[in-house]
Write a protein that holds these residues in place. Structure first.
Motif, PDB file in Angstrom:
ATOM      1  N   TYR A 182      47.570  40.019  17.163  1.00 24.87           N
ATOM      2  CA  TYR A 182      47.376  40.350  18.570  1.00 24.87           C
ATOM      3  C   TYR A 182      48.253  41.545  18.921  1.00 24.87           C
ATOM      4  CZ  TYR A 182      48.143  40.038  23.638  1.00 24.87           C
ATOM      5  OH  TYR A 182      48.276  40.315  24.981  1.00 24.87           O
ATOM      6  N   ALA A 202      44.200  43.368  22.270  1.00 24.44           N
ATOM      7  CA  ALA A 202      43.242  43.304  21.172  1.00 24.44           C
ATOM      8  C   ALA A 202      43.718  42.321  20.113  1.00 24.44           C
ATOM      9  CB  ALA A 202      43.046  44.686  20.549  1.00 24.44           C
ATOM     10  N   GLY A 242      42.918  41.927  15.950  1.00 21.64           N
ATOM     11  CA  GLY A 242      42.248  42.591  14.849  1.00 21.64           C
ATOM     12  C   GLY A 242      43.142  42.680  13.639  1.00 21.64           C
ATOM     13  N   PRO A 253      40.209  46.390  15.728  1.00 21.45           N
ATOM     14  CA  PRO A 253      40.004  45.132  16.460  1.00 21.45           C
ATOM     15  C   PRO A 253      38.698  44.437  16.074  1.00 21.45           C
ATOM     16  CG  PRO A 253      40.346  47.013  17.950  1.00 21.45           C
ATOM     17  CD  PRO A 253      40.070  47.562  16.587  1.00 21.45           C
ATOM     18  N   PHE A 261      38.557  43.332  21.853  1.00 24.09           N
ATOM     19  CA  PHE A 261      39.645  43.818  22.701  1.00 24.09           C
ATOM     20  C   PHE A 261      39.264  43.603  24.163  1.00 24.09           C
ATOM     21  CE2 PHE A 261      37.111  47.685  22.025  1.00 24.09           C
ATOM     22  CZ  PHE A 261      37.056  48.260  23.276  1.00 24.09           C
TER      23      PHE A 261
END
Length: 239
Positions: A55, A142, A144, A156, A159
């Motif tokens: 995150y 976001a 990812g 990401p 997001f």
């Protein structure tokens, strides 16, 4: 005798036309295969550590909006929470197999204060929740993956823009890999037993690669064209 004199040039012309058509169709098939490979490379997550979602949250700058990808820099917040805050997810990522890893993703704790973020182009992002260009100075969140070879890059799977609206970034509407258990072990996951196939390997073997599909289609097309060329050439000789 007159028939032979006329037919011979016609046969030669037919052969030349067949050769030109064959070359054109083969070139088209190769172009299709190349385009498919390029699209797969563009939209893939191969260069990112898909076993470890993270995150991030921060401020956007240096936005480059366009095809085949959009890019921007995120300056990471100094006071990130321990893991992903509760956020709305897009419809395609609400199944537990996707939502659980996203919601449990720990915050980025790497050494970089800024990350170079790659997202899908406007043609896709517009369909998946964001129909405008991001602006320098706005804030996003976001979840990812960090780059494998360049750990200052980030890709990401979803997001959120300032109004909390989620933007899906996964082409197949599912995460590209099964994440490691959270919290992550200090080292990589233990190697699988030599006699036991890993779950990820099993999953990969069951899924048909898009490149394999395109290669099959291209092979069939080339075979059909070549077969037609040989048939017309033989027919021209008999004439």
């Amino acid at each position: 005798m007159r028939f032979i004199t006329i037919a011979a040039p016609l046969a030669g012309t037919s052969i030349r036309r067949v050769r030109l058509a064959t070359a054109s169709l083969v070139s088209a098939a190769m172009l299709i295969l190349f385009s498919a490979g390029a699209a797969q490379a563009h939209h893939g997550f191969d260069d990112f550590d898909t076993d470890r979602p993270h995150y991030i949250a921060g401020t956007v700058s240096q936005v480059r909006w366009g095809e085949p990808h959009s890019y921007f820099t995120v300056t990471i917040d100094r006071d990130l929470p321990a893991d992903t805050p509760e956020r709305d997810l897009p419809d395609g990522l609400r199944d537990a197999a996707d939502s659980d890893p996203i919601n449990a993703a720990p915050s980025y704790s790497g050494s970089h204060d800024q990350l170079e973020v790659t997202i899908a182009p406007p043609s896709f992002t517009g369909m998946w929740g964001l129909d405008r260009e991001l602006e320098d100075g706005e804030r996003i969140e976001a979840v990812g993956y960090v780059g494998r070879s360049h750990d200052d890059e980030f890709r990401p799977v979803v997001f959120w823009v300032e109004d909390g609206k989620p933007v899906n970034q996964v082409l197949n509407e599912e995460l590209p890999a099964t994440p490691l258990p959270v919290p992550y072990p200090e080292d990589d996951a233990p190697a699988a037993d030599a006699d036991q196939e890993s779950p990820s390997a099993s999953a990969d073997s069951d899924d048909t690669s898009p490149m394999a599909v395109w290669a099959t289609v291209g092979g069939v097309l080339v075979a059909v064209v070549a077969g037609g060329a040989f048939y017309l050439r033989a027919r021209s000789r008999r004439a």
